[in-house]
Design a protein around this motif. Sequence first.
Motif, PDB file in Angstrom:
ATOM      1  N   PRO A 140       0.828  -1.211   0.000  1.00 58.27           N
ATOM      2  CA  PRO A 140       0.000   0.000   0.000  1.00 58.27           C
ATOM      3  C   PRO A 140       0.862   1.261   0.000  1.00 58.27           C
ATOM      4  N   LEU A 141       0.452   2.215  -0.806  1.00 57.85           N
ATOM      5  CA  LEU A 141       1.112   3.523  -0.895  1.00 57.85           C
ATOM      6  C   LEU A 141       2.551   3.428  -1.392  1.00 57.85           C
ATOM      7  N   ASP A 142       2.892   2.305  -2.014  1.00 56.09           N
ATOM      8  CA  ASP A 142       4.249   2.137  -2.551  1.00 56.09           C
ATOM      9  C   ASP A 142       4.311   2.763  -3.939  1.00 56.09           C
ATOM     10  N   LYS A 143       5.155   3.784  -4.104  1.00 54.22           N
ATOM     11  CA  LYS A 143       5.273   4.494  -5.372  1.00 54.22           C
ATOM     12  C   LYS A 143       6.591   4.196  -6.083  1.00 54.22           C
ATOM     13  N   SER A 144       7.289   3.171  -5.656  1.00 54.11           N
ATOM     14  CA  SER A 144       8.564   2.838  -6.281  1.00 54.11           C
ATOM     15  C   SER A 144       8.345   2.261  -7.670  1.00 54.11           C
ATOM     16  N   LYS A 145       9.362   2.377  -8.504  1.00 58.96           N
ATOM     17  CA  LYS A 145       9.293   1.801  -9.840  1.00 58.96           C
ATOM     18  C   LYS A 145       9.339   0.279  -9.755  1.00 58.96           C
ATOM     19  N   LEU A 146       8.789  -0.357 -10.788  1.00 56.79           N
ATOM     20  CA  LEU A 146       8.678  -1.811 -10.754  1.00 56.79           C
ATOM     21  C   LEU A 146      10.050  -2.471 -10.651  1.00 56.79           C
ATOM     22  N   ILE A 147      11.027  -2.000 -11.430  1.00 59.14           N
ATOM     23  CA  ILE A 147      12.335  -2.646 -11.447  1.00 59.14           C
ATOM     24  C   ILE A 147      13.159  -2.330 -10.202  1.00 59.14           C
ATOM     25  N   GLU A 148      12.624  -1.512  -9.300  1.00 60.53           N
ATOM     26  CA  GLU A 148      13.319  -1.212  -8.052  1.00 60.53           C
ATOM     27  C   GLU A 148      12.932  -2.175  -6.932  1.00 60.53           C
ATOM     28  N   GLU A 149      11.993  -3.088  -7.198  1.00 56.52           N
ATOM     29  CA  GLU A 149      11.605  -4.057  -6.176  1.00 56.52           C
ATOM     30  C   GLU A 149      12.800  -4.961  -5.846  1.00 56.52           C
ATOM     31  N   PRO A 150      13.039  -5.254  -4.564  1.00 55.63           N
ATOM     32  CA  PRO A 150      14.267  -5.967  -4.177  1.00 55.63           C
ATOM     33  C   PRO A 150      14.219  -7.478  -4.353  1.00 55.63           C
ATOM     34  N   ILE A 151      13.030  -8.105  -4.243  1.00 58.92           N
ATOM     35  CA  ILE A 151      12.969  -9.565  -4.284  1.00 58.92           C
ATOM     36  C   ILE A 151      11.713 -10.009  -5.021  1.00 58.92           C
ATOM     37  N   TRP A 152      11.868 -11.100  -5.806  1.00 61.74           N
ATOM     38  CA  TRP A 152      10.795 -11.584  -6.658  1.00 61.74           C
ATOM     39  C   TRP A 152      10.642 -13.096  -6.489  1.00 61.74           C
ATOM     40  N   THR A 153       9.387 -13.560  -6.529  1.00 61.83           N
ATOM     41  CA  THR A 153       9.140 -14.987  -6.648  1.00 61.83           C
ATOM     42  C   THR A 153       9.239 -15.361  -8.119  1.00 61.83           C
ATOM     43  N   MET A 154      10.000 -16.413  -8.423  1.00 58.24           N
ATOM     44  CA  MET A 154      10.339 -16.736  -9.806  1.00 58.24           C
ATOM     45  C   MET A 154       9.655 -18.019 -10.252  1.00 58.24           C
ATOM     46  N   TYR A 155       9.103 -17.981 -11.478  1.00 57.46           N
ATOM     47  CA  TYR A 155       8.502 -19.151 -12.119  1.00 57.46           C
ATOM     48  C   TYR A 155       9.189 -19.366 -13.463  1.00 57.46           C
ATOM     49  N   ASN A 156       9.524 -20.607 -13.753  1.00 58.85           N
ATOM     50  CA  ASN A 156      10.136 -20.967 -15.028  1.00 58.85           C
ATOM     51  C   ASN A 156       9.163 -21.876 -15.774  1.00 58.85           C
ATOM     52  N   ASN A 157       8.556 -21.340 -16.832  1.00 60.63           N
ATOM     53  CA  ASN A 157       7.531 -22.078 -17.596  1.00 60.63           C
ATOM     54  C   ASN A 157       6.431 -22.619 -16.681  1.00 60.63           C
ATOM     55  N   GLY A 158       6.007 -21.769 -15.756  1.00 61.02           N
ATOM     56  CA  GLY A 158       4.903 -22.126 -14.876  1.00 61.02           C
ATOM     57  C   GLY A 158       5.300 -22.846 -13.604  1.00 61.02           C
ATOM     58  N   ARG A 159       6.552 -23.248 -13.468  1.00 57.96           N
ATOM     59  CA  ARG A 159       7.010 -23.971 -12.278  1.00 57.96           C
ATOM     60  C   ARG A 159       7.778 -23.018 -11.362  1.00 57.96           C
ATOM     61  N   LYS A 160       7.386 -23.018 -10.105  1.00 53.82           N
ATOM     62  CA  LYS A 160       8.080 -22.171  -9.146  1.00 53.82           C
ATOM     63  C   LYS A 160       9.493 -22.695  -8.914  1.00 53.82           C
ATOM     64  N   THR A 161      10.487 -21.822  -9.090  1.00 56.21           N
ATOM     65  CA  THR A 161      11.885 -22.260  -9.005  1.00 56.21           C
ATOM     66  C   THR A 161      12.698 -21.478  -7.986  1.00 56.21           C
ATOM     67  N   GLY A 162      12.055 -20.701  -7.138  1.00 54.27           N
ATOM     68  CA  GLY A 162      12.818 -19.958  -6.140  1.00 54.27           C
ATOM     69  C   GLY A 162      12.569 -18.465  -6.252  1.00 54.27           C
ATOM     70  N   TYR A 163      13.655 -17.695  -6.159  1.00 56.31           N
ATOM     71  CA  TYR A 163      13.528 -16.246  -6.089  1.00 56.31           C
ATOM     72  C   TYR A 163      14.535 -15.563  -7.011  1.00 56.31           C
ATOM     73  N   GLY A 164      14.174 -14.353  -7.395  1.00 53.38           N
ATOM     74  CA  GLY A 164      15.099 -13.454  -8.069  1.00 53.38           C
ATOM     75  C   GLY A 164      15.406 -12.297  -7.136  1.00 53.38           C
ATOM     76  N   ILE A 165      16.673 -11.967  -6.985  1.00 51.13           N
ATOM     77  CA  ILE A 165      17.095 -10.944  -6.022  1.00 51.13           C
ATOM     78  C   ILE A 165      17.809  -9.821  -6.762  1.00 51.13           C
ATOM     79  N   LYS A 166      17.320  -8.616  -6.578  1.00 51.31           N
ATOM     80  CA  LYS A 166      17.955  -7.440  -7.169  1.00 51.31           C
ATOM     81  C   LYS A 166      19.156  -7.050  -6.325  1.00 51.31           C
ATOM     82  N   ARG A 167      20.249  -6.700  -6.979  1.00 49.17           N
ATOM     83  CA  ARG A 167      21.443  -6.270  -6.248  1.00 49.17           C
ATOM     84  C   ARG A 167      22.190  -5.233  -7.063  1.00 49.17           C
ATOM     85  N   GLY A 168      23.042  -4.521  -6.374  1.00 49.88           N
ATOM     86  CA  GLY A 168      23.882  -3.559  -7.058  1.00 49.88           C
ATOM     87  C   GLY A 168      24.983  -4.254  -7.835  1.00 49.88           C
TER      88      GLY A 168
END
Length: 242
Positions: A140-168
């Motif tokens: 709620p009330l998050d105005k950050s850009k989409l690509i600035e999100e730090p952590i993502w749940t990852m699916y590969n061809n519909g199968r959950k495979t872990g996470y994607g982590i944004k880093r510098g």
Amino acid sequence: MAGPHRPSPASPRHPSPPHPRASTPTRSPISLEQASQRKTKSNKIMRRVRSVLKAFPNITPTCRIPISSRPHNAHVHLHGGTRITGTLFGNRRARINLAIQENPRCQPMLILELAIPTAKLLQEMGLGLVRLALECDKQPLDKSKLIEEPIWTMYNNGRKTGYGIKRGPTEEDLNVMKMLHNVSMGAGVLPSNGPNEAHDGELTYMRAFFERVVGSKDSETYYMMNHYGGNGPELSIFFVRI
């Protein structure tokens, strides 16, 4: 009586300057440019594109991958899309990284470490279509850009495979970008002197142009441009905030 000795016109008073070609210029190290902040499309055009994209179903029940009207094996410029450079790289037995750049000579605007080994993803791409869906929760009330999100749940061809982590970007990441600054598209192996190479395998990369299509502030899609017709690998990457 002989007069005073006068210098011969053939003998100059001062040594001649060295030939301009005799000096060897030093080569400056390669540096990456800062990504520009300009908008590539007007707000009016983007509003039209978004209104068209919203007319299609936005998610699927399995892993909420946005459904696109893009034809199979298409390699033409998408209306409303922006061409960017995407690079998948990493040691073969380690996790693969995704770098997004405005162009090959710019610093990366996004680096994600994905929960899948480099060799496995590249092998799957050689077998057919690969769809990576990256999801995160909308706050709620998050105005950050989409690509600035730090952590993502990852699916590969519909199968959950872990996470994607944004880093510098690390020094090693920037070295990879510098080595590839003249490469627009291609795949291969890069020289690496890192301490993990013996354990994790050789440093492999694949680079291509992607079409970036913004559906809304909570959804973006990256389509790899296939310049080899129907014989090349296909990759689509979906970012969704739900």
